[in-house]
Design a protein around this motif. Structure first.
Motif, PDB file in Angstrom:
ATOM      1  N   UNK A 315      13.964  24.417  64.911  1.00  0.00           N
ATOM      2  CA  UNK A 315      15.447  25.410  64.949  1.00  0.00           C
ATOM      3  C   UNK A 315      16.480  24.431  65.296  1.00  0.00           C
ATOM      4  N   UNK A 316      17.785  24.392  64.713  1.00  0.00           N
ATOM      5  CA  UNK A 316      18.831  23.641  65.090  1.00  0.00           C
ATOM      6  C   UNK A 316      20.037  24.794  65.536  1.00  0.00           C
ATOM      7  N   UNK A 317      20.227  24.552  66.799  1.00  0.00           N
ATOM      8  CA  UNK A 317      21.351  25.276  67.190  1.00  0.00           C
ATOM      9  C   UNK A 317      22.797  24.553  66.768  1.00  0.00           C
ATOM     10  N   UNK A 318      23.605  25.329  66.001  1.00  0.00           N
ATOM     11  CA  UNK A 318      24.746  24.672  65.392  1.00  0.00           C
ATOM     12  C   UNK A 318      25.938  24.823  66.400  1.00  0.00           C
ATOM     13  N   UNK A 319      26.330  23.839  67.251  1.00  0.00           N
ATOM     14  CA  UNK A 319      26.922  23.913  68.247  1.00  0.00           C
ATOM     15  C   UNK A 319      28.518  23.943  67.639  1.00  0.00           C
ATOM     16  N   UNK A 320      28.863  23.248  66.571  1.00  0.00           N
ATOM     17  CA  UNK A 320      30.255  23.126  65.969  1.00  0.00           C
ATOM     18  C   UNK A 320      30.710  24.655  65.388  1.00  0.00           C
ATOM     19  N   UNK A 321      29.394  25.317  64.920  1.00  0.00           N
ATOM     20  CA  UNK A 321      29.738  26.604  64.438  1.00  0.00           C
ATOM     21  C   UNK A 321      29.912  27.885  65.308  1.00  0.00           C
ATOM     22  N   UNK A 322      29.275  27.374  66.536  1.00  0.00           N
ATOM     23  CA  UNK A 322      29.387  28.515  67.649  1.00  0.00           C
ATOM     24  C   UNK A 322      30.636  27.974  68.177  1.00  0.00           C
ATOM     25  N   UNK A 323      31.209  26.933  68.381  1.00  0.00           N
ATOM     26  CA  UNK A 323      32.543  26.764  68.863  1.00  0.00           C
ATOM     27  C   UNK A 323      33.700  27.323  67.966  1.00  0.00           C
ATOM     28  N   UNK A 324      33.430  27.683  66.938  1.00  0.00           N
ATOM     29  CA  UNK A 324      34.438  28.348  66.028  1.00  0.00           C
ATOM     30  C   UNK A 324      34.295  29.714  65.887  1.00  0.00           C
ATOM     31  N   UNK A 325      33.421  30.391  66.609  1.00  0.00           N
ATOM     32  CA  UNK A 325      32.935  31.725  66.417  1.00  0.00           C
ATOM     33  C   UNK A 325      34.176  32.726  66.702  1.00  0.00           C
ATOM     34  N   UNK A 326      34.893  33.517  65.944  1.00  0.00           N
ATOM     35  CA  UNK A 326      35.982  34.220  66.215  1.00  0.00           C
ATOM     36  C   UNK A 326      35.562  35.504  67.132  1.00  0.00           C
ATOM     37  N   UNK A 327      34.254  35.621  67.270  1.00  0.00           N
ATOM     38  CA  UNK A 327      33.800  36.625  68.295  1.00  0.00           C
ATOM     39  C   UNK A 327      34.069  36.268  69.524  1.00  0.00           C
ATOM     40  N   UNK A 328      34.094  34.761  70.033  1.00  0.00           N
ATOM     41  CA  UNK A 328      34.207  34.321  71.096  1.00  0.00           C
ATOM     42  C   UNK A 328      35.488  33.586  71.545  1.00  0.00           C
ATOM     43  N   UNK A 329      36.106  32.903  70.300  1.00  0.00           N
ATOM     44  CA  UNK A 329      37.416  32.374  70.533  1.00  0.00           C
ATOM     45  C   UNK A 329      38.357  32.988  69.813  1.00  0.00           C
ATOM     46  N   UNK A 330      39.650  32.983  70.196  1.00  0.00           N
ATOM     47  CA  UNK A 330      40.606  33.595  69.575  1.00  0.00           C
ATOM     48  C   UNK A 330      41.360  32.672  68.647  1.00  0.00           C
ATOM     49  N   UNK A 331      41.467  33.103  67.315  1.00  0.00           N
ATOM     50  CA  UNK A 331      41.843  31.961  66.229  1.00  0.00           C
ATOM     51  C   UNK A 331      41.150  30.556  66.612  1.00  0.00           C
TER      52      UNK A 331
END
Length: 408
Positions: A315-331
């Motif tokens: 299993x790979x946790x995609x940190x850079x995808x999570x850090x661009x999640x619009x559900x958590x970060x605005x724009x």
């Protein structure tokens, strides 16, 4: 949600290496937990922020790659056990034992005492760059800065810095040369063997003649308390050496590119250097050097987002995808150095949270601040789409070269 593995041909391309974020966005939206067939090994990728954060602390996802299944062979290759069997690839209580030993060396007070030396190294490197009006900032600055710092911390003699750096760069840039895959594997294995031999010799030398450095401190703790085996001393030294410079070097390169391609944010930071601490966090969130956390193994059948992950899967946790999640970060795809600091995952989360976070932040703040002060008119030396990057299949996101020009 797709039931079929996403093939390497859709992700691991030159276009993906240049900008993986559109692909990450599609995965977050359409297949937030999906099997991916990569050039190195198959795994399930987790791309949404909440799932990523949960996975990073899920005890059912093991970091121990050296169990009976020997996952390390397909990930790192046959020579890896001598270098990579360390706390990064271990679970509690082994991880707890190893981390407790090492964390003393990275206590905030000790790291803060390094600030004048880090500033001196930065200035020494820039003194060589400034008169030229141009530079490859990866070669001349981003790579040597953290390498010199961690080498001095470990007690590696200055005369050995260049050859140790050469071996680590062979490993870092694997897959980026024109050599055949067989030649590439042979070169990496040779570099691993040479580095292991060197570090074993360093440990032996420090045992005979200890000094005020981390390796000597680890040896002392081992001898006094018996908490580290001889093999663990070597693998721990390798982990500190590689982790202590690789990600910081790649981050510095990524950060410079992000600033130079967002001139409004570059001007803002020049005008308001007090924003540097928050700017470093935003730059790490925006384009971090470790896109996917080191692999985990499902010890039982799991379910994330309704997707079953079978026991034994990587299993790979995609940190850079999570850090661009619009559900958590605005724009999230906008670089905003004034962004209210949020809990990004750039340094990981949970028990494997980056041990060297204080040192990495210090090097980044001092290094970026000095670049902006001492290199007026800083700009890319080639169009951004011509920058040479690490291959898309690399576990790191970084540059092979960073040509820039500036006013000498």
């Amino acid at each position: 949600m797709t039931d079929q593995p996403v093939p390497a041909s859709e992700l691991y391309t030159d276009e993906f290496a240049a900008n993986p974020y559109p692909s990450f966005a599609r995965l977050r939206a359409d297949a937030p937990v999906c099997p991916v067939s990569s050039p190195r090994f198959d795994q399930y990728l987790i791309t949404r922020y909440d799932d990523a954060r949960a996975a990073l602390v899920d005890p059912r996802l093991s970091k121990d790659l050296y169990g009976p299944e020997q996952y390390y062979l397909k990930i790192f290759g046959p020579n890896s056990e001598a270098l990579n069997r360390n706390m990064l690839n271990a679970d509690p209580p082994e991880h707890t034992r190893l981390r407790r030993m090492i964390s003393q060396a990275f206590a905030p007070r000790r790291i803060e005492a390094l600030r004048p030396r880090v500033a001196q190294i930065v200035d020494d490197l820039l003194d060589k760059i400034v008169p030229r009006g141009e530079s490859d900032l990866m070669r001349d600055f981003a790579i040597p800065l953290p390498m010199i710092v961690i080498s001095e911390l470990l007690g590696i003699p200055p005369a050995d810095h260049d050859r140790v750096l050469d071996w680590t760069q062979v490993i870092r840039t694997s897959g980026s040369s024109r050599r055949s895959p067989q030649e590439e594997r042979a070169a990496v294995q040779e570099a691993q063997l040479r580095l292991h031999h060197y570090l074993a010799g360093l440990v032996a030398a420090k045992r005979e003649q200890p000094a005020d450095d981390i390796v000597s401190a680890l040896i002392d703790a081992c001898d006094q308390e018996g908490k580290l085996s001889e093999a663990e001393l070597v693998t721990t030294t390798f982990l500190l050496l590689f982790a202590g410079h690789q990600t910081t070097a790649d981050f510095l390169g990524n950060a410079v590119v992000a600033l130079l391609t967002h001139p409004d944010q570059l001007d803002l930071l020049r005008d308001r250097p007090e924003l540097l601490p928050s700017a470093v966090e935003e730059l790490l969130r925006f384009d971090g050097p470790l896109p996917v956390a080191s692999p985990r193994i499902a010890t039982e059948d799991l379910e994330y987002q309704g997707r079953r992950i079978p026991a034994g899967s990587l299993v790979g946790v995609v940190i850079n995808a999570a850090n661009h999640d619009p559900g958590h970060f605005v724009d999230p795809d906008r670089l905003d150095l004034r962004r209210v600091r949020g809990p990004h995952l750039g340094f990981g989360y949970g028990v494997h949270y980056c041990l060297g976070v204080s040192l990495a932040r210090m090097e980044a703040r001092i290094g970026i601040g000095a670049l902006l002060r001492r290199l007026p008119g800083l700009r890319l030396g080639v169009p951004v789409d011509e920058l040479r990057r690490l291959p898309a299949a690399s576990p790191f996101r970084g540059l092979l070269e960073l040509p820039v020009t500036f006013t000498a």
